[in-house]
Scaffold this motif. Sequence first.
Motif, PDB file in Angstrom:
ATOM      1  N   GLU A  27       0.828  -1.199   0.000  1.00 40.75           N
ATOM      2  CA  GLU A  27       0.000   0.000   0.000  1.00 40.75           C
ATOM      3  C   GLU A  27       0.867   1.256   0.000  1.00 40.75           C
ATOM      4  OE1 GLU A  27      -1.711   1.251   3.921  1.00 40.75           O
ATOM      5  OE2 GLU A  27      -1.063  -0.755   4.483  1.00 40.75           O
ATOM      6  N   ALA A  28       0.313   2.298  -0.581  1.00 40.78           N
ATOM      7  CA  ALA A  28       1.001   3.579  -0.567  1.00 40.78           C
ATOM      8  C   ALA A  28       1.081   4.069   0.875  1.00 40.78           C
ATOM      9  CB  ALA A  28       0.263   4.586  -1.430  1.00 40.78           C
ATOM     10  N   GLY A  29       2.200   4.662   1.229  1.00 41.05           N
ATOM     11  CA  GLY A  29       2.383   5.142   2.585  1.00 41.05           C
ATOM     12  C   GLY A  29       1.740   6.490   2.810  1.00 41.05           C
ATOM     13  N   GLU A  30       1.591   6.841   4.071  1.00 41.77           N
ATOM     14  CA  GLU A  30       1.011   8.128   4.445  1.00 41.77           C
ATOM     15  C   GLU A  30       1.985   8.994   5.237  1.00 41.77           C
ATOM     16  OE1 GLU A  30      -2.744   7.659   6.346  1.00 41.77           O
ATOM     17  OE2 GLU A  30      -3.562   6.489   4.688  1.00 41.77           O
ATOM     18  N   GLU A  31       2.875   8.336   5.974  1.00 40.26           N
ATOM     19  CA  GLU A  31       3.817   9.068   6.823  1.00 40.26           C
ATOM     20  C   GLU A  31       5.188   8.396   6.761  1.00 40.26           C
ATOM     21  OE1 GLU A  31       1.014  10.551  10.477  1.00 40.26           O
ATOM     22  OE2 GLU A  31       1.745   8.496  10.558  1.00 40.26           O
ATOM     23  N   VAL A  32       6.188   9.126   7.238  1.00 44.46           N
ATOM     24  CA  VAL A  32       7.503   8.534   7.442  1.00 44.46           C
ATOM     25  C   VAL A  32       7.837   8.627   8.920  1.00 44.46           C
ATOM     26  CG1 VAL A  32       8.468   8.905   5.150  1.00 44.46           C
ATOM     27  CG2 VAL A  32       8.748  10.654   6.867  1.00 44.46           C
ATOM     28  N   ARG A  33       8.461   7.564   9.408  1.00 45.45           N
ATOM     29  CA  ARG A  33       8.930   7.536  10.794  1.00 45.45           C
ATOM     30  C   ARG A  33      10.450   7.614  10.731  1.00 45.45           C
ATOM     31  NH1 ARG A  33       6.531   2.959  13.533  1.00 45.45           N
ATOM     32  NH2 ARG A  33       7.678   1.735  12.025  1.00 45.45           N
ATOM     33  N   ILE A  34      11.017   8.580  11.425  1.00 42.30           N
ATOM     34  CA  ILE A  34      12.462   8.775  11.433  1.00 42.30           C
ATOM     35  C   ILE A  34      12.986   8.361  12.804  1.00 42.30           C
ATOM     36  CG2 ILE A  34      14.336  10.446  11.223  1.00 42.30           C
ATOM     37  CD1 ILE A  34      12.422  12.154   9.513  1.00 42.30           C
ATOM     38  N   THR A  35      13.971   7.457  12.794  1.00 42.77           N
ATOM     39  CA  THR A  35      14.624   7.071  14.041  1.00 42.77           C
ATOM     40  C   THR A  35      16.124   7.320  13.911  1.00 42.77           C
ATOM     41  OG1 THR A  35      14.808   4.770  13.316  1.00 42.77           O
ATOM     42  CG2 THR A  35      12.909   5.312  14.672  1.00 42.77           C
ATOM     43  N   VAL A  36      16.695   7.803  14.989  1.00 45.47           N
ATOM     44  CA  VAL A  36      18.139   8.055  15.059  1.00 45.47           C
ATOM     45  C   VAL A  36      18.681   7.241  16.224  1.00 45.47           C
ATOM     46  CG1 VAL A  36      19.924   9.788  15.401  1.00 45.47           C
ATOM     47  CG2 VAL A  36      17.871  10.382  14.109  1.00 45.47           C
ATOM     48  N   ASP A  37      19.592   6.344  15.919  1.00 43.41           N
ATOM     49  CA  ASP A  37      20.197   5.474  16.928  1.00 43.41           C
ATOM     50  C   ASP A  37      19.128   4.736  17.734  1.00 43.41           C
ATOM     51  OD1 ASP A  37      22.271   4.216  18.212  1.00 43.41           O
ATOM     52  OD2 ASP A  37      22.711   5.882  19.567  1.00 43.41           O
ATOM     53  N   GLY A  38      18.070   4.290  17.038  1.00 44.34           N
ATOM     54  CA  GLY A  38      16.999   3.527  17.668  1.00 44.34           C
ATOM     55  C   GLY A  38      15.958   4.355  18.398  1.00 44.34           C
ATOM     56  N   GLN A  39      16.157   5.666  18.499  1.00 43.82           N
ATOM     57  CA  GLN A  39      15.213   6.541  19.192  1.00 43.82           C
ATOM     58  C   GLN A  39      14.351   7.287  18.174  1.00 43.82           C
ATOM     59  OE1 GLN A  39      15.037   6.537  22.618  1.00 43.82           O
ATOM     60  NE2 GLN A  39      16.560   4.919  22.415  1.00 43.82           N
ATOM     61  N   ALA A  91       4.517   1.483   1.759  1.00 44.60           N
ATOM     62  CA  ALA A  91       4.638   1.049   3.153  1.00 44.60           C
ATOM     63  C   ALA A  91       5.805   0.095   3.317  1.00 44.60           C
ATOM     64  CB  ALA A  91       3.341   0.384   3.602  1.00 44.60           C
ATOM     65  N   GLU A  92       6.556   0.298   4.357  1.00 47.99           N
ATOM     66  CA  GLU A  92       7.706  -0.506   4.774  1.00 47.99           C
ATOM     67  C   GLU A  92       8.963  -0.283   3.934  1.00 47.99           C
ATOM     68  OE1 GLU A  92       6.679  -4.609   5.448  1.00 47.99           O
ATOM     69  OE2 GLU A  92       4.724  -4.049   6.233  1.00 47.99           O
ATOM     70  N   GLN A  93       8.957   0.649   2.980  1.00 41.74           N
ATOM     71  CA  GLN A  93      10.195   0.995   2.292  1.00 41.74           C
ATOM     72  C   GLN A  93      11.033   1.855   3.232  1.00 41.74           C
ATOM     73  OE1 GLN A  93       8.678   2.828  -1.389  1.00 41.74           O
ATOM     74  NE2 GLN A  93       9.837   1.265  -2.493  1.00 41.74           N
ATOM     75  N   THR A  94      12.357   1.763   3.108  1.00 45.21           N
ATOM     76  CA  THR A  94      13.235   2.494   4.012  1.00 45.21           C
ATOM     77  C   THR A  94      14.384   3.161   3.271  1.00 45.21           C
ATOM     78  OG1 THR A  94      14.600   0.554   4.427  1.00 45.21           O
ATOM     79  CG2 THR A  94      12.801   0.948   5.970  1.00 45.21           C
ATOM     80  N   ILE A  95      14.902   4.184   3.910  1.00 42.32           N
ATOM     81  CA  ILE A  95      16.182   4.791   3.561  1.00 42.32           C
ATOM     82  C   ILE A  95      17.028   4.680   4.825  1.00 42.32           C
ATOM     83  CG2 ILE A  95      17.413   6.906   2.970  1.00 42.32           C
ATOM     84  CD1 ILE A  95      14.906   7.842   1.481  1.00 42.32           C
ATOM     85  N   VAL A  96      18.235   4.181   4.674  1.00 40.18           N
ATOM     86  CA  VAL A  96      19.099   3.960   5.836  1.00 40.18           C
ATOM     87  C   VAL A  96      20.425   4.673   5.624  1.00 40.18           C
ATOM     88  CG1 VAL A  96      20.290   2.229   7.221  1.00 40.18           C
ATOM     89  CG2 VAL A  96      18.045   1.714   6.272  1.00 40.18           C
ATOM     90  N   CYS A  97      20.868   5.411   6.648  1.00 41.54           N
ATOM     91  CA  CYS A  97      22.192   6.024   6.654  1.00 41.54           C
ATOM     92  C   CYS A  97      22.943   5.413   7.834  1.00 41.54           C
ATOM     93  CB  CYS A  97      22.079   7.539   6.802  1.00 41.54           C
ATOM     94  SG  CYS A  97      23.679   8.372   6.762  1.00 41.54           S
ATOM     95  N   LEU A  98      23.756   4.408   7.546  1.00 43.64           N
ATOM     96  CA  LEU A  98      24.455   3.695   8.620  1.00 43.64           C
ATOM     97  C   LEU A  98      25.440   4.567   9.389  1.00 43.64           C
ATOM     98  CD1 LEU A  98      25.024   0.165   7.076  1.00 43.64           C
ATOM     99  CD2 LEU A  98      23.448   0.824   8.882  1.00 43.64           C
ATOM    100  N   PRO A  99      26.248   5.405   8.718  1.00 45.43           N
ATOM    101  CA  PRO A  99      27.189   6.216   9.499  1.00 45.43           C
ATOM    102  C   PRO A  99      26.507   7.129  10.514  1.00 45.43           C
ATOM    103  CG  PRO A  99      27.784   6.261   7.179  1.00 45.43           C
ATOM    104  CD  PRO A  99      26.451   5.588   7.279  1.00 45.43           C
TER     105      PRO A  99
END
Length: 118
Positions: A27-39, A91-99
Amino acid sequence: MKKRDIILAAALLFIAAFLFFLLPDKEAGEEVRITVDGQLYGVYSLFSEQEVVIEQECGKNILYLGNGTAWMEEADCPDGYCIRQGKIRRAEQTIVCLPHKLVIEVIGQNLSSDAVAQ
């Protein structure tokens, strides 16, 4: 190739095509959830035209939101892989910045915006 090999290959192609068209698209997403270092850093609408600046001691990322999509416009991490991940909208697609220990995940209407995976 024998006749049986051709029939088997045709049957496998038919089944693969059937499953491809039968399986529902995310499904198309509605929001993005941003987490930094698990928070949890924040939850933002994909449909509000905005720039989210995520500044940390280790660096800075700039996320753009709008028209139902999100993409990383700028990042000062060494590899810049998060920028090359492109636009996300399902839904459930992600962008990840490991550093920078940063995860941006698209949330659909069936996913709670305050649920965080353990």
